[in-house]
Design a protein around this motif. Structure first.
Motif, short mmCIF file in Angstrom:
data_model
loop_
_atom_site.label_atom_id
_atom_site.label_comp_id
_atom_site.label_asym_id
_atom_site.label_seq_id
_atom_site.Cartn_x
_atom_site.Cartn_y
_atom_site.Cartn_z
N LEU A 52 -6.29 -24.55 -20.08
CA LEU A 52 -4.88 -24.77 -19.73
C LEU A 52 -4.39 -26.10 -20.29
N ARG A 53 -5.20 -27.14 -20.17
CA ARG A 53 -4.82 -28.45 -20.70
C ARG A 53 -4.73 -28.43 -22.22
N ALA A 54 -5.63 -27.68 -22.85
CA ALA A 54 -5.59 -27.56 -24.31
C ALA A 54 -4.32 -26.83 -24.75
N TRP A 55 -3.93 -25.82 -24.00
CA TRP A 55 -2.71 -25.06 -24.29
C TRP A 55 -1.48 -25.97 -24.18
N LEU A 56 -1.41 -26.77 -23.14
CA LEU A 56 -0.27 -27.67 -22.97
C LEU A 56 -0.26 -28.76 -24.04
N ALA A 57 -1.44 -29.25 -24.41
CA ALA A 57 -1.53 -30.25 -25.47
C ALA A 57 -1.01 -29.69 -26.78
N GLU A 58 -1.30 -28.42 -27.03
CA GLU A 58 -0.82 -27.76 -28.25
C GLU A 58 0.71 -27.67 -28.24
N GLN A 59 1.29 -27.38 -27.06
CA GLN A 59 2.75 -27.30 -26.96
C GLN A 59 3.38 -28.66 -27.27
N THR A 60 2.76 -29.71 -26.74
CA THR A 60 3.26 -31.06 -26.98
C THR A 60 3.15 -31.42 -28.46
N ARG A 61 2.00 -31.05 -29.07
CA ARG A 61 1.80 -31.34 -30.49
C ARG A 61 2.85 -30.67 -31.35
N ARG A 62 3.31 -29.50 -30.92
CA ARG A 62 4.32 -28.76 -31.67
C ARG A 62 5.74 -29.27 -31.41
N GLY A 63 5.86 -30.27 -30.55
CA GLY A 63 7.17 -30.88 -30.32
C GLY A 63 7.92 -30.37 -29.11
N ALA A 64 7.25 -29.65 -28.20
CA ALA A 64 7.92 -29.16 -27.00
C ALA A 64 8.39 -30.34 -26.15
N ALA A 65 9.58 -30.23 -25.57
CA ALA A 65 10.12 -31.29 -24.71
C ALA A 65 9.32 -31.37 -23.42
N ARG A 66 9.38 -32.53 -22.77
CA ARG A 66 8.67 -32.71 -21.50
C ARG A 66 9.14 -31.68 -20.46
N THR A 67 10.43 -31.39 -20.46
CA THR A 67 10.95 -30.43 -19.50
C THR A 67 10.37 -29.03 -19.75
N THR A 68 10.18 -28.69 -21.03
CA THR A 68 9.60 -27.40 -21.36
C THR A 68 8.14 -27.33 -20.92
N VAL A 69 7.38 -28.39 -21.18
CA VAL A 69 5.98 -28.42 -20.76
C VAL A 69 5.88 -28.38 -19.24
N ALA A 70 6.79 -29.08 -18.56
CA ALA A 70 6.79 -29.06 -17.10
C ALA A 70 7.03 -27.63 -16.58
N ARG A 71 7.93 -26.91 -17.24
CA ARG A 71 8.17 -25.52 -16.84
C ARG A 71 6.95 -24.65 -17.10
N GLN A 72 6.26 -24.88 -18.22
CA GLN A 72 5.06 -24.11 -18.53
C GLN A 72 3.96 -24.36 -17.50
N VAL A 73 3.86 -25.60 -17.03
CA VAL A 73 2.91 -25.90 -15.95
C VAL A 73 3.28 -25.10 -14.71
N SER A 74 4.57 -25.08 -14.38
CA SER A 74 5.02 -24.32 -13.22
C SER A 74 4.74 -22.84 -13.38
#
Length: 297
Positions: A52-74
């Motif tokens: 799960l952490r690797a998946w979120l790190a990949e989203q961040t690497r691709r330029g996803a906004a913090r709000t988007t990553v926060a929603r993905q965590v939710s």
């Protein structure tokens, strides 16, 4: 997996009372997660905290906004908590997953005179027009600014949600929570014009009890409401959408002396912390005026 996601979507809609937008976003997030895991040969039941952490790190690497990553965590936390209860997975791997803190950005707002001009721009001929679309567009901008309701709440209004005597709207907000929201005298005039001369010209058998209608007589689509607002505000030099009008209404209420908890109730915020953001907007405006006007600023 399609069946599991379908059941999860039903859970979100029926038990969590989440909006259609949230259901689409959560299920899209989960399809992305499952695809990410599948590409690494990991089935749903094998997803763990590290993946799960690797998946979120990949989203961040691709330029996803913090709000988007926060929603993905939710999305992940909500899904795995449900999947564990349903016995789809043995353990909840997302229980210790944490969302990044989102940057709190001060929202763009209109000045009161800009808001008034935006209403006039939405229907250039004002109340004198017989064009039903112009009457509707004027009402869209007027109601959003006057009441501070969300665009989804606006489009969901029915005719009997309007209480003319008390000049209030019955609004169904997030989580199917109902609240009562007042609106002003200009909005009351726009409502009267729309119901007498605008709505009857567009109404069809498909209109039902919807207050606001599209050009073909069906319930007004949120996308059209957004287009109307963007067009009306662009002429004021600060193009904003319906949420910007909501920000403007809240800011002007607080600047006019409204109590923070009253504004919280009007906007339908579950947390006072969300409403407090608008106090920062007011402070920024006060500072800007001070810097411009005071001789020793």
């Amino acid at each position: 997996m399609a069946e599991v996601l379908s059941e999860f979507a039903d859970h979100l809609r029926l038990e969590k009372a989440r909006s259609a937008h949230t259901v689409r976003a959560y299920t899209a997030d989960l399809r992305g997660l499952i695809s990410f895991a599948g590409a690494r040969g990991v089935p749903l039941t094998g997803i763990d905290l590290a993946l799960l952490r690797a998946w979120l790190a990949e989203q961040t690497r691709r330029g996803a906004a913090r709000t988007t990553v926060a929603r993905q965590v939710s999305s992940a936390k909500t899904f795995f908590a449900w999947a564990a209860r349903e016995g789809i997975v043995d353990d909840d791997p997302a229980i210790r997953l944490q969302a990044p803190k989102a940057h709190r950005v001060l929202p763009a707002v209109l000045a009161p005179e800009q808001a008034a001009d935006a209403v006039a721009t939405a229907a250039p001929d004002g109340a004198d027009t017989d064009d039903p679309i112009a009457l509707r567009d004027r009402l869209i901008v007027e109601l959003l600014y006057s009441s501070g309701i969300r665009v989804g709440e606006l489009c969901g209004l029915d005719l009997d949600d309007v209480d003319d005597d008390r000049r209030v709207l019955r609004v169904i907000g997030k989580g199917d929570k109902q609240r009562t929201v007042p609106y002003g005298t200009p909005a009351a005039a726009a409502l009267d014009d729309w119901r007498r001369r605008g709505r009857p010209a567009l109404a069809t058998a498909a209109s039902g009890e919807a207050l606001l209608l599209g050009a073909r007589g069906g319930r007004l689509d949120q996308r059209m409401a957004r287009t109307v607002v963007h067009r009306a505000t662009a002429a004021q030099g600060t193009e904003i959408g319906p949420h910007g009008l909501r920000h403007s209404a809240a800011t002007h209420l607080l600047e006019g002396g409204a109590d923070l908890r009253v504004v919280q109730e009007l906007l339908g915020h579950s947390s006072l912390a969300t409403t407090q953001l608008y106090t920062h907007v007011s402070v920024e405006r006060l500072r800007a005026v001070h810097d411009q006007a005071h001789p020793r600023a």
